[in-house]
Design an enzyme around this catalytic site. Structure first.
Site, PDB file in Angstrom:
ATOM      1  N   CYS B 108       0.716  -1.199  -0.083  1.00  0.00           N
ATOM      2  CA  CYS B 108       0.011  -0.156  -0.150  1.00  0.00           C
ATOM      3  C   CYS B 108       0.806   1.135  -0.063  1.00  0.00           C
ATOM      4  O   CYS B 108       0.612   1.997  -0.877  1.00  0.00           O
ATOM      5  CB  CYS B 108      -0.788   0.097   1.295  1.00  0.00           C
ATOM      6  SG  CYS B 108      -1.950   1.408   1.301  1.00  0.00           S
ATOM      7  N   CYS B 206      -5.803  -2.229   7.650  1.00  0.00           N
ATOM      8  CA  CYS B 206      -7.042  -1.432   7.624  1.00  0.00           C
ATOM      9  C   CYS B 206      -8.153  -2.410   7.145  1.00  0.00           C
ATOM     10  O   CYS B 206      -9.278  -2.196   7.429  1.00  0.00           O
ATOM     11  CB  CYS B 206      -7.132  -0.231   6.768  1.00  0.00           C
ATOM     12  SG  CYS B 206      -6.383  -0.459   5.316  1.00  0.00           S
TER      13      CYS B 206
END
Lengths: 380, 366
Positions: B108, B206
């Protein structure tokens, strides 16, 4: 130029004359409209005057106008209030896919309590096909809800024709007129409208106030329980300054509606002509004719409109794209999706809405910045 | 924004680090544009929330907005959900299915955040981007390029997640927090009275609720209609020790929850997806003298001269190990450790340091 506001369909600045008319109801005439004394009578009188200003714009009777906190409350009350009160007549509702969320979500709620809802599709130019509406009607249809003017592409829908279908089939007709009230002429009798939602902050009035027109004889459930305000239908001490502001705003619209429509149509058409000259690949969403005077909605080939919108904002130009998400992001708009744009335009569009205080200089400045922004993005 | 100052797009999660980043840069005289990246949301949640995780929730975006409001900067939420789903979430799932233990935060940070953020910066006509990472971006005069260095707070250093950046990207990047300790950051956030000063730190991935990746993988398998069959747990000599309910439930070095009892601690040594087999071993059998890594990325280009000595980290909390690096072509390396190391985990990143400087990194294959 520090700021250019081209988002009048989202909200409008409050007209100075509206503010002036409201001030006494904060300062000296602050009584509760239900009180017997002079303070109360002053407030009550002002509320009734406001009611009549609104009724005049609708060609309705004052007692058919009920004050609410805004368009969303009016939509909820009209749809849910009518459906629940009249469910023994039928449990089917017809609306369209491009209604405001206040209408769509109210219908979705009713689906969870046993109602069925048909959502009529729109044509690629944003028009509603009357045949599709007619075909959606069932013996148990009790309610129509079709907006007056689309909030994004500004299409003015043929309420008179839709009202006729409703009347022929003995169906009650609600319209969300939030975008058009005060800007495009309405006539509840000629259009066979039974319920009509309107809002103050779209017509240079304060936020937090609106109204629902309820044709006399149409029965709705009591909306808020409590005192006897608004004929026992919506309890709670009236928001007198807000209602006075809405009344003044409506009164001003009534005297200026024609002139304002002409001015805005002229300015809007100038904007669109210049945009076509300056911006390669620009496309108008929806049709130019039969459109809210100050509304443009455009996409640009191979350009992500979100970046255009943010860049314009950084130059002080306020426009909107899709529906604003609660957190400040941009959601693909259901209306633009319904238009099924060619893929090179994506789902992204910018809505430009001009209003009472928009100047030609602001339009010229916007065109200049838009060209710079689009050229930069195209050059990447 | 045409006041002669440079404009910085600051990636703001709503946490204290990125909030302070925006404030510090504002103080340094930059124009600030705050961007909160909307990466992930659970579908069909009734409430208007990005997800249950604080990392990208509505409240977090509101926190970032409040900070921007405080410093008079515009703030936007941009939608990177599709990109994130494709590049991070789907990849995470695929990696597990081939027996890897991926690190989605590396993917990410280096591959996802920078690219669209840089693109956004260009679209908006801004000059630079900034993030709240604990890392430093330093200019090397002699070589005329930008280097990536560890943040001065070594306990918070986040360069492990940033090995995929390039000198070219760093040229337009500001990492002001690299010069601060976490403690100082909290102190400054309180001093500036930032609304996000007290925000708890997220230590979770997340998109995985409760950090339970096993449930996450199982749900995805179910969605894809994949039936999970039981397989064998064996030792290094091939003896059958027990059965397992799907190899995706295991990671290299795992000790707990193996579901076998052999009278001494056993650790997962390797995962063989083709045979649906988990190999366990004693602690001392878990060590390795070398590893091979692929998908190498060098921040300022591949070091010349072949084999060289460096310090490597093979997981985020790894204190670092001395090793020789042997480049094998442009995108692969062999790492030979001076001392044997434990639990080399395929799918995790190996990051190469010289002093505080990050040279590059790659993905461990075996």
């Amino acid at each position: 130029m520090e700021h250019v506001y081209l988002d009048y369909s989202a909200s409008t600045p409050v007209d100075k004359r509206v503010i002036e008319s409201m001030l006494p109801y904060f300062r000296s005439k602050y009584g509760n409209a239900s009180s017997i004394h002079k303070f109360g009578r002053d407030a009550k009188g002002a509320i009734e005057r406001a009611r009549s200003y609104i009724s005049m714009l609708l060609k309705a009777a004052p007692e058919e106008v009920f004050f609410t906190s805004g368009g969303t409350e009016s939509d909820n009350w009209a749809i849910i209030g009518y459906a629940l009160k009249n469910s023994e007549k039928g449990k089917h509702i017809v609306t369209s896919v491009i209604e405001h969320p206040a209408v769509i979500k109210a219908c979705k709620y009713l689906e969870t309590v046993g109602f069925e809802v048909s959502y009529v599709d729109v044509e690629p130019d944003g028009k509603l096909d009357l045949e599709k509406i007619r075909n959606a009607v069932r013996p148990d249809t009790i309610l129509f809800s079709f907006m007056h003017i689309n909030n994004e592409i500004g299409n003015i829908y043929p309420l008179e024709d839709i009202g006729n279908i409703a009347r022929e089939n003995d169906i009650v007709f609600h319209t969300d007129a939030v975008q058009g009230f005060g800007k495009v002429a309405l006539d509840v009798n000629r259009m066979n409208i039974d319920l009509l939602s309107l809002s103050s902050h779209k017509i240079y009035g304060p936020k937090g106030v609106g109204a629902l027109y309820i044709r006399s004889g149409i029965e709705l459930g009591r909306h808020i329980h409590g005192g006897s305000n608004e004929k026992n239908m919506r309890a709670g001490t009236e928001n007198t300054p807000g209602i006075v502001g809405l009344g003044t705003a409506a009164k001003l619209c009534r005297s200026e509606i024609k002139k304002e429509a002409e001015t805005l149509t002229g300015l809007r058409n100038y904007f669109w002509e210049r945009m076509q000259e300056d911006i390669p690949g620009v496309k108008l969403n929806g049709l130019l004719e039969n459109r809210l005077p100050g509304n443009l909605n455009t996409s640009i080939m191979d350009v992500d409109m979100e970046s255009v919108l943010l860049s314009l904002d950084l130059h002080g130009i306020a426009v909107s794209s899709g529906s604003a998400c609660a957190a400040g992001g941009v959601e693909p708009s259901p209306v633009i999706k319904a238009l099924k744009l060619p893929p090179e335009y994506g789902d992204s569009a910018i809505r430009w809405t001009l209003g009472r205080f928009t100047s030609k200089e602001e339009i010229d400045y916007t065109l200049k910045i838009l060209k710079e922004v689009v050229d930069r993005i195209n050059g990447l | 924004m045409e006041n002669g100052k440079k404009t910085v797009v600051v990636a703001m999660s709503g946490g204290v680090d990125s909030s302070l980043t925006a404030v510090l840069l504002k103080e340094q005289g930059y124009n600030i544009v705050g961007i909160t990246m909307r990466l992930w949301d659970e579908e069909d949640t009734a409430r208007a929330s990005f997800s249950d995780n604080p990392c990208c929730s509505l409240e977090m975006a509101d926190g970032a907005r409040a900070v921007c409001d405080q410093i008079g900067a515009p703030h936007y939420v941009v939608d990177f959900r599709e990109f994130f789903r494709k590049e991070v979430v789907d990849d995470f799932y695929r990696q597990y299915l081939i027996g890897m233990t991926p690190n989605p935060c590396v993917r990410c940070n280096t591959f996802i955040k920078w690219q669209p953020l840089v693109r956004k910066k260009e679209m908006l006509g801004a000059d630079l981007i900034a993030t709240g990472h604990y890392a430093r971006c330093l200019f090397n005069d002699a070589e005329d390029y930008y280097e990536l260095h560890r943040g001065i707070d070594l306990s918070k250093d986040q360069t492990y997640f940033l090995w995929g950046l390039t000198g070219e990207q760093l040229k337009n990047t500001l990492l002001p927090l690299g010069e601060y300790t976490k403690e100082k950051v909290r102190e400054l956030a309180a001093e500036y009275d930032l609304p996000t000063a007290q925000r708890p730190e997220s230590m979770e991935v997340c998109f995985i609720p409760d950090n339970n990746y096993r449930n996450f993988i199982s749900e995805r398998l179910e969605q894809d209609g994949v039936t999970v069959s039981t397989g064998d747990i064996i030792d290094t000599k091939g003896n059958l020790l027990g059965k397992h309910k799907g190899y995706h439930n295991f990671t290299i070095g795992q000790r707990k929850g193996l579901g076998i009892a052999i009278g001494r601690p056993a650790y997962v040594k390797s995962i063989i997806p083709e045979d649906n087999v988990i190999v366990v071993a004693d602690d001392d059998e878990l060590t390795a003298n070398h590893l091979k890594a692929e998908s190498m990325s060098w921040i300022n280009g591949i070091p010349v001269g072949g084999r060289f000595r460096a310090e490597v980290k093979i997981r985020y909390r790894d204190p670092g190990k001395d090793a020789y690096i042997i480049p094998e072509g442009d995108s692969k390396i062999r790492v030979e450790f001076i001392e044997p190391v434990r639990a080399v985990t395929p799918g995790q990143s190996v990051v190469i340091y010289q002093g505080d400087r990050v040279l590059g990194g790659g993905i461990i294959r075996n």
